[in-house]
Write an enzyme that holds these catalytic residues in place. Sequence first.
Site, PDB file in Angstrom:
ATOM      1  N   THR A 277      88.643  -9.188  34.354  1.00  0.00           N
ATOM      2  CA  THR A 277      90.218  -9.092  34.848  1.00  0.00           C
ATOM      3  C   THR A 277      90.718  -7.599  34.590  1.00  0.00           C
ATOM      4  O   THR A 277      90.139  -6.943  33.921  1.00  0.00           O
ATOM      5  CB  THR A 277      90.937  -9.892  34.274  1.00  0.00           C
ATOM      6  OG1 THR A 277      92.026 -10.128  35.130  1.00  0.00           O
ATOM      7  CG2 THR A 277      91.289  -9.811  32.761  1.00  0.00           C
TER       8      THR A 277
ATOM      9  N   ASP B 297      95.271   1.347  48.531  1.00  0.00           N
ATOM     10  CA  ASP B 297      96.630   0.552  48.750  1.00  0.00           C
ATOM     11  C   ASP B 297      97.297   1.174  49.920  1.00  0.00           C
ATOM     12  O   ASP B 297      98.388   0.954  50.026  1.00  0.00           O
ATOM     13  CB  ASP B 297      97.602   0.531  47.505  1.00  0.00           C
ATOM     14  CG  ASP B 297      97.234  -0.469  46.564  1.00  0.00           C
ATOM     15  OD1 ASP B 297      96.605  -1.547  47.219  1.00  0.00           O
ATOM     16  OD2 ASP B 297      96.988  -0.265  45.424  1.00  0.00           O
TER      17      ASP B 297
ATOM     18  N   SER C 163      97.248  -8.538  27.155  1.00  0.00           N
ATOM     19  CA  SER C 163      96.481  -9.769  26.456  1.00  0.00           C
ATOM     20  C   SER C 163      95.250  -9.339  25.669  1.00  0.00           C
ATOM     21  O   SER C 163      95.134  -7.867  25.977  1.00  0.00           O
ATOM     22  CB  SER C 163      96.384 -10.825  27.686  1.00  0.00           C
ATOM     23  OG  SER C 163      95.199 -10.309  28.237  1.00  0.00           O
TER      24      SER C 163
ATOM     25  N   ARG D 236      99.086 -13.849  40.497  1.00  0.00           N
ATOM     26  CA  ARG D 236      99.250 -12.807  41.577  1.00  0.00           C
ATOM     27  C   ARG D 236      97.994 -12.887  42.255  1.00  0.00           C
ATOM     28  O   ARG D 236      97.769 -12.662  43.550  1.00  0.00           O
ATOM     29  CB  ARG D 236     100.114 -11.636  41.288  1.00  0.00           C
ATOM     30  CG  ARG D 236     100.823 -11.089  42.613  1.00  0.00           C
ATOM     31  CD  ARG D 236     101.625 -10.204  42.244  1.00  0.00           C
ATOM     32  NE  ARG D 236     101.179  -8.785  41.351  1.00  0.00           N
ATOM     33  CZ  ARG D 236     101.569  -8.509  40.278  1.00  0.00           C
ATOM     34  NH1 ARG D 236     102.516  -9.636  39.619  1.00  0.00           N
ATOM     35  NH2 ARG D 236     101.532  -7.543  39.481  1.00  0.00           N
TER      36      ARG D 236
ATOM     37  N   ASP E   9      93.237  -7.971  45.571  1.00  0.00           N
ATOM     38  CA  ASP E   9      94.511  -7.534  45.935  1.00  0.00           C
ATOM     39  C   ASP E   9      94.342  -6.671  47.497  1.00  0.00           C
ATOM     40  O   ASP E   9      95.093  -6.862  48.110  1.00  0.00           O
ATOM     41  CB  ASP E   9      95.312  -6.378  45.062  1.00  0.00           C
ATOM     42  CG  ASP E   9      95.320  -6.803  43.547  1.00  0.00           C
ATOM     43  OD1 ASP E   9      94.304  -7.421  43.054  1.00  0.00           O
ATOM     44  OD2 ASP E   9      96.307  -6.416  42.795  1.00  0.00           O
TER      45      ASP E   9
END
Length: 392
Positions: free
Chosen positions: A225, A105, A356, A237, A165
């Site tokens: 995921t 990142d 989830s 997102r 991302d």
Amino acid sequence: MAQTFETIMKYPAADEKLAGKALEAAAGIAREDLARFTDCFPSSNSINGFYEATENVEWTTGFWTGVLWLAYEYTKDNIFREAAQIQVESFYERIKNKIDVNHHDMGFLFSLSCVASYKLTGNGRAREAALMAAENLAGRYREKGSFLQAWGNVGEASEYRLIIDCLLNLPILYWASETTGEARYAKMAENHIRTAMKCILREDDSTYHTYFIDRETGNPAYGVTHQGNRNNSAWARGQAWGIYGIALSFHYLKDESYIRLFERVTDFFLRHLPEDLIPYWDFDFDTGSTEPRDSSAAAIAVCGMLEMSKYLDKERAEKYTEAAKRILYALIEKCGNRDIAQSDGLLLHGTYARGSEENTCKNRGVDECNTWGDYFYMEALTRVVSDWKMYW
Ligand code: GLY
């Protein structure tokens, strides 16, 4: 319900006046937040509407510095510039001492803090820090598979994967090539987006969040995921990172094949918006669901559509600009914070992570502000009121 371009056009659009008022409110809240968040940073998400203070760790601190730069550009008030430059020093120390930088990142962290500082003020330490960050990211490039490994130690078998991302982390590599004249950074970014789009875009134009690469052959292996509802669902997102990520790579590379990719990813996002245009956290959920929203996904998508519209033919540019302005209107009206007594964030109703059955997340920042939602909301408003020069 399935949205179409025609149904979206029936909603009101944010114009310069409305966006200007919202930007004024956002800059006002950021000004109040300065007292708490100059020598430290707001944490990734608010709790009951308010951010706790954190050191310069995790992937999210650059967003607050980015908010300060946007507030500085809008107000011209040096109070924002001075606070942002103090934070740039913190980023310099962070990368120099390799504090919490063993991940991909670097763009989220350093484009919005240090590249912004260098572009706006010519700060040499900021340039140096951003180049160290680019080098750190380049160290995560895997020849076997041609991609940037997102998480974990580089080469580690259990983490040999890319995530959508990461497309937002590519601009710091393009920028590093432009700044130093060294082509290798941009080449890695170009290879990464090619690999990523080959893996993560499904036939129905939804996207996987993460995709494993075979460490021996370098071939795409399988998608799973991390933050979406199911391995085969479209995390809202993630889809938005796809929209803006493609637009940003197009900005640097002008590869015409990205136009079709952009249309596919964006049209999926638009088609699946619920009645009030604020996406649920995953596109498994639609109008009437009691699941939480992710306003940040909408803000990211708006920025991506407005950026890409600069390069499209007139008809397509108008389509995506108009859709973006309608989503922005909904964001201003339903999620824009105007009252610091209610929250010290700028954009309400985001979701950082929702647990989830198929993901490994715990609920975090559900129906809360998050620092990237605040940043992209402010960037979207800035894009509507001015001819903004990107920090990316
Ligand atoms: N990049 C991490 C996230 O979107 O939550």
